[in-house]
Write a protein that holds these residues in place. Structure first.
Motif, PDB file in Angstrom:
ATOM      1  N   GLY A  18     102.261  86.167  63.026  1.00  0.00           N
ATOM      2  CA  GLY A  18     103.375  85.418  62.468  1.00  0.00           C
ATOM      3  C   GLY A  18     102.911  84.036  62.053  1.00  0.00           C
ATOM      4  O   GLY A  18     101.720  83.707  62.138  1.00  0.00           O
ATOM      5  N   THR A  19     103.818  83.187  61.624  1.00  0.00           N
ATOM      6  CA  THR A  19     103.440  81.886  61.077  1.00  0.00           C
ATOM      7  C   THR A  19     102.848  80.977  62.146  1.00  0.00           C
ATOM      8  O   THR A  19     103.141  81.111  63.336  1.00  0.00           O
ATOM      9  CB  THR A  19     104.654  81.180  60.449  1.00  0.00           C
ATOM     10  OG1 THR A  19     105.583  80.851  61.479  1.00  0.00           O
ATOM     11  CG2 THR A  19     105.338  82.069  59.426  1.00  0.00           C
ATOM     12  N   LEU A  20     102.043  80.018  61.683  1.00  0.00           N
ATOM     13  CA  LEU A  20     101.407  79.082  62.603  1.00  0.00           C
ATOM     14  C   LEU A  20     102.440  78.255  63.368  1.00  0.00           C
ATOM     15  O   LEU A  20     102.285  77.993  64.562  1.00  0.00           O
ATOM     16  CB  LEU A  20     100.467  78.160  61.810  1.00  0.00           C
ATOM     17  CG  LEU A  20      99.478  77.332  62.612  1.00  0.00           C
ATOM     18  CD1 LEU A  20      98.553  78.217  63.433  1.00  0.00           C
ATOM     19  CD2 LEU A  20      98.664  76.438  61.671  1.00  0.00           C
ATOM     20  N   ALA A  21     103.509  77.856  62.691  1.00  0.00           N
ATOM     21  CA  ALA A  21     104.559  77.065  63.346  1.00  0.00           C
ATOM     22  C   ALA A  21     105.209  77.829  64.492  1.00  0.00           C
ATOM     23  O   ALA A  21     105.699  77.224  65.453  1.00  0.00           O
ATOM     24  CB  ALA A  21     105.617  76.658  62.325  1.00  0.00           C
ATOM     25  N   ASP A  22     105.201  79.151  64.423  1.00  0.00           N
ATOM     26  CA  ASP A  22     105.848  79.969  65.449  1.00  0.00           C
ATOM     27  C   ASP A  22     104.977  80.195  66.683  1.00  0.00           C
ATOM     28  O   ASP A  22     105.483  80.620  67.718  1.00  0.00           O
ATOM     29  CB  ASP A  22     106.243  81.329  64.875  1.00  0.00           C
ATOM     30  CG  ASP A  22     107.505  81.256  64.020  1.00  0.00           C
ATOM     31  OD1 ASP A  22     108.243  80.271  64.149  1.00  0.00           O
ATOM     32  OD2 ASP A  22     107.736  82.191  63.232  1.00  0.00           O
ATOM     33  N   VAL A  23     103.663  79.926  66.575  1.00  0.00           N
ATOM     34  CA  VAL A  23     102.776  80.289  67.689  1.00  0.00           C
ATOM     35  C   VAL A  23     102.125  79.093  68.380  1.00  0.00           C
ATOM     36  O   VAL A  23     101.478  79.256  69.417  1.00  0.00           O
ATOM     37  CB  VAL A  23     101.673  81.281  67.230  1.00  0.00           C
ATOM     38  CG1 VAL A  23     102.296  82.605  66.811  1.00  0.00           C
ATOM     39  CG2 VAL A  23     100.828  80.701  66.108  1.00  0.00           C
ATOM     40  N   ILE A  24     102.307  77.876  67.849  1.00  0.00           N
ATOM     41  CA  ILE A  24     101.722  76.718  68.525  1.00  0.00           C
ATOM     42  C   ILE A  24     102.766  76.047  69.414  1.00  0.00           C
ATOM     43  O   ILE A  24     103.965  76.275  69.269  1.00  0.00           O
ATOM     44  CB  ILE A  24     101.129  75.706  67.523  1.00  0.00           C
ATOM     45  CG1 ILE A  24     102.205  75.164  66.566  1.00  0.00           C
ATOM     46  CG2 ILE A  24      99.984  76.334  66.752  1.00  0.00           C
ATOM     47  CD1 ILE A  24     101.674  74.121  65.602  1.00  0.00           C
ATOM     48  N   CYS A  25     102.285  75.222  70.351  1.00  0.00           N
ATOM     49  CA  CYS A  25     103.203  74.521  71.255  1.00  0.00           C
ATOM     50  C   CYS A  25     102.605  73.180  71.645  1.00  0.00           C
ATOM     51  O   CYS A  25     101.399  72.958  71.486  1.00  0.00           O
ATOM     52  CB  CYS A  25     103.497  75.370  72.497  1.00  0.00           C
ATOM     53  SG  CYS A  25     102.192  75.390  73.740  1.00  0.00           S
ATOM     54  N   PRO A  26     103.416  72.263  72.158  1.00  0.00           N
ATOM     55  CA  PRO A  26     102.907  70.958  72.617  1.00  0.00           C
ATOM     56  C   PRO A  26     102.067  71.122  73.891  1.00  0.00           C
ATOM     57  O   PRO A  26     102.004  72.209  74.478  1.00  0.00           O
ATOM     58  CB  PRO A  26     104.190  70.164  72.914  1.00  0.00           C
ATOM     59  CG  PRO A  26     105.301  70.914  72.257  1.00  0.00           C
ATOM     60  CD  PRO A  26     104.878  72.355  72.262  1.00  0.00           C
ATOM     61  N   PRO A  27     101.412  70.040  74.348  1.00  0.00           N
ATOM     62  CA  PRO A  27     100.688  70.085  75.619  1.00  0.00           C
ATOM     63  C   PRO A  27     101.616  70.492  76.776  1.00  0.00           C
ATOM     64  O   PRO A  27     102.802  70.167  76.777  1.00  0.00           O
ATOM     65  CB  PRO A  27     100.188  68.647  75.795  1.00  0.00           C
ATOM     66  CG  PRO A  27     100.127  68.098  74.408  1.00  0.00           C
ATOM     67  CD  PRO A  27     101.261  68.732  73.676  1.00  0.00           C
ATOM     68  N   TYR A  28     101.060  71.169  77.749  1.00  0.00           N
ATOM     69  CA  TYR A  28     101.838  71.760  78.845  1.00  0.00           C
ATOM     70  C   TYR A  28     102.689  70.750  79.596  1.00  0.00           C
ATOM     71  O   TYR A  28     103.792  71.063  80.066  1.00  0.00           O
ATOM     72  CB  TYR A  28     100.890  72.460  79.833  1.00  0.00           C
ATOM     73  CG  TYR A  28     100.165  71.522  80.768  1.00  0.00           C
ATOM     74  CD1 TYR A  28     100.590  71.333  82.075  1.00  0.00           C
ATOM     75  CD2 TYR A  28      99.050  70.802  80.340  1.00  0.00           C
ATOM     76  CE1 TYR A  28      99.932  70.459  82.926  1.00  0.00           C
ATOM     77  CE2 TYR A  28      98.395  69.918  81.184  1.00  0.00           C
ATOM     78  CZ  TYR A  28      98.835  69.756  82.470  1.00  0.00           C
ATOM     79  OH  TYR A  28      98.190  68.887  83.309  1.00  0.00           O
ATOM     80  N   ASP A  29     102.186  69.504  79.722  1.00  0.00           N
ATOM     81  CA  ASP A  29     102.850  68.547  80.616  1.00  0.00           C
ATOM     82  C   ASP A  29     104.013  67.795  79.977  1.00  0.00           C
ATOM     83  O   ASP A  29     104.629  66.952  80.633  1.00  0.00           O
ATOM     84  CB  ASP A  29     101.835  67.553  81.174  1.00  0.00           C
ATOM     85  CG  ASP A  29     101.040  66.840  80.097  1.00  0.00           C
ATOM     86  OD1 ASP A  29     101.108  67.263  78.930  1.00  0.00           O
ATOM     87  OD2 ASP A  29     100.347  65.853  80.426  1.00  0.00           O
ATOM     88  N   ILE A  30     104.326  68.085  78.720  1.00  0.00           N
ATOM     89  CA  ILE A  30     105.495  67.448  78.110  1.00  0.00           C
ATOM     90  C   ILE A  30     106.545  68.488  77.706  1.00  0.00           C
ATOM     91  O   ILE A  30     107.518  68.162  77.027  1.00  0.00           O
ATOM     92  CB  ILE A  30     105.119  66.588  76.881  1.00  0.00           C
ATOM     93  CG1 ILE A  30     104.536  67.451  75.753  1.00  0.00           C
ATOM     94  CG2 ILE A  30     104.155  65.483  77.280  1.00  0.00           C
ATOM     95  CD1 ILE A  30     104.381  66.686  74.446  1.00  0.00           C
TER      96      ILE A  30
END
Length: 220
Positions: A18-30
């Motif tokens: 799927g799209t890149l925007a759908d599979v990335i996320c911010p750092p775990y601690d925020i």
């Protein structure tokens, strides 16, 4: 002396994930619990499932490792054909002004604090234990450390300016309106030049103290 090296990255096959925007996320601690649930629902291949897994039956770290192995077998995550550096740019608006920041992903040799790498905050036991269990299970680094350095003479800045004049290999806009762009440097001559430049630099950790200390302990 500061040693950085090109590496063979694992990247999403966007035809499968799927799209890149759908599979990335911010750092775990925020990531809040609300955002964690939203990212889980957003895409079944979102990296949140490895970065900050939701506890289910059994050990959540082993579950993340099992999922990581499955994604590689299924071709969701694929290795690049050769080692390289990855130039990364964020573009965003703040208080009515446009900003951008550019850096690069690389393998960084782990040194004790004060030997080319410097902290600015103290660390806590609980986050380090979480990252220890994550890296021990994953046998991979899925969450980069964010470091700053003084680019005297704009040595890397000039190089990045040339690279970023070309179309990015990947780009996306996330829900927070940040534009993400990524370029690859696979040319061995440019990679060696980057390594020579960085040998004389010092890095100050802006974010990722717990990840860095955990990785250093793991390497020992």
């Amino acid at each position: 002396m500061l040693n950085v090296s090109p590496f063979t990255g694992l990247r999403y096959d966007l035809n499968r994930s799927g799209t890149l925007a759908d599979v990335i996320c911010p750092p775990y601690d925020i990531i809040s619990s609300v955002q964690q649930r939203r990212l889980y629902a957003q895409n079944k291949y979102n990296i949140i499932r490895l970065e900050l897994p939701v506890p289910q039956k059994g050990n959540k770290y082993r579950q993340a490792r099992t999922l990581f192995d499955e994604w590689r077998k299924q071709g969701i995550l694929i290795p690049d054909p050769q080692p390289g550096f990855y130039v990364y740019r964020q573009e965003f608006n703040l208080a009515g002004c446009k900003y951008s920041r550019t850096g690069f992903f690389a393998v960084l040799q782990l040194n004790p604090w004060g030997k080319g790498i410097y902290p600015h905050e103290k660390t806590l036991f609980s986050p380090k234990r979480d990252r220890w269990l994550t890296i021990k299970a994953m046998q991979a680094n899925i969450s980069p450390i964010f470091g700053l350095y003084s680019d005297v003479g704009r040595q890397t800045g000039k190089l990045f300016s040339l690279i970023t004049k070309t179309p990015p290999a990947n780009k996306t806009i996330t829900a927070d309106k940040i534009r993400h762009k990524l370029w690859y440097i696979f040319d061995p001559k440019i990679c060696r030049r980057m390594q020579r430049i960085m040998k004389t630099h010092k890095i100050y950790i802006a974010d990722g103290h717990h990840r860095y200390e955990t990785a250093l302990k793991y390497s020992q």
